[in-house]
Design an enzyme around this catalytic site. Structure first.
Site, PDB file in Angstrom:
ATOM      1  N   GLU A 274       0.846  -1.196   0.000  1.00 31.72           N
ATOM      2  CA  GLU A 274       0.000   0.000   0.000  1.00 31.72           C
ATOM      3  C   GLU A 274       0.880   1.245   0.000  1.00 31.72           C
ATOM      4  OE1 GLU A 274      -3.297   1.883   3.097  1.00 31.72           O
ATOM      5  OE2 GLU A 274      -2.778  -0.239   3.166  1.00 31.72           O
TER       6      GLU A 274
ATOM      7  N   GLU B 180      -3.070  10.474   3.351  1.00 32.52           N
ATOM      8  CA  GLU B 180      -4.211  10.495   4.264  1.00 32.52           C
ATOM      9  C   GLU B 180      -4.351  11.889   4.863  1.00 32.52           C
ATOM     10  OE1 GLU B 180      -4.668   6.121   6.092  1.00 32.52           O
ATOM     11  OE2 GLU B 180      -2.850   7.162   6.723  1.00 32.52           O
TER      12      GLU B 180
END
Length: 277
Positions: free
Chosen positions: A150, A154
């Site tokens: 990943e 964010e």
């Protein structure tokens, strides 16, 4: 962070629903049925999508399922993801929960093709409010029979002057790395991008390099994944804070693009950035 995606809805990648796009013109809403396609046709293929001028087409899956476990306390509903004239809107809404549900819904969109090394861009602004997390990231994991790899941007709603960067390789996290910015990420459109290479990941904000990690210090993800964007209510108060946000708080994505490593001609959101400013 995103081990929860192995709980995503059990979908067939060859049978994709075309999400409705509320608020668009009648002509845009009643587009002809798309030609059938194979997911393999879009694997690692460059694309640029201007969400201010596009509906959600069959390359994308809009999540619609409950999230009973993990580090969030909201479910995903497809009705909370809409392509509107101002961009792709992903919002949170409250509800009277049924058994096994949270009292809040967020939203998520996923690109169905797998994408590997290359450049990833978005122009977006995050959702405001303590307790909320907006994101733009690549992901693969056990649901796909792969290790958990990943790469993340964010945005924690309680900290609008901060961007969080992260990566996972076979479940091992790099961060998060908290990077301060001089603008409010919930009020200003900004260009966020990362370049993923076999031996490094480099993150950029508005074209400026903000962090680079190499294989000398962290094992770089190697497995192609799916590009995703979502908005959810976090459970971990030490990370996201107490839930204190307005009904309908929304993250807005105006552009998304992918260009494979070595491709120097396909356009990216970087070329479109001034158009949105």
């Amino acid at each position: 962070m995103m081990q929860h995606f192995k709980t995503k809805a059990m979908i067939s990648l060859t049978a994709v629903a075309l999400a409705a796009c509320a608020g668009l013109s009648e002509a845009r809403q009643s587009a002809a049925e798309p030609e059938p396609f194979s997911v393999e046709q879009i694997n690692n293929q460059p694309f640029l999508i201007d969400w201010t001028d596009a509906a959600i087409d069959p390359r994308w899956y809009v999540s619609n399922h409950n999230l009973p476990n993990g580090h969030w306390k909201s479910d995903f509903r497809s009705t909370n993801v809409r392509a509107l004239p101002n961009g792709l809107n992903v919002k949170v809404t409250s509800k009277a929960p049924a058994t096994g549900e949270w009292d809040t819904d967020g939203g998520e969109i996923q690109y169905l093709g797998t994408l590997g090394f290359g450049e990833y861009h978005t122009i977006m602004k995050a959702a405001p409010g303590s307790g909320l997390v907006s994101s733009f990231f690549t992901y693969t994991g056990s649901y796909y029979g792969n290790p958990h790899d990943e790469i993340d941007f964010e945005f924690v709603g309680k900290s609008p002057y901060e961007v969080q960067l992260n990566a996972f390789t076979d479940g091992r996290p790099l961060g998060p790395i908290k990077y301060p910015v001089d603008f409010d990420t919930t009020k200003n459109d900004a260009l966020y991008s990362f370049t993923w290479e076999p031996d490094s990941v480099t993150w950029y904000i508005n074209g400026e390099l903000v962090h680079r990690v190499t294989g000398d210090t962290f094992p770089i993800p190697q497995t192609p994944g799916h590009l995703m964007a979502n908005l959810f209510v976090g459970r971990e108060k030490g990370w996201v804070g107490e839930s204190d946000f307005k009904e309908g708080s929304t993250a807005i994505y105006k552009c998304m693009s992918y260009r494979p490593l070595g491709d120097t001609t396909s356009k990216t959101c970087a070329e479109e950035f001034e158009h949105y400013r």
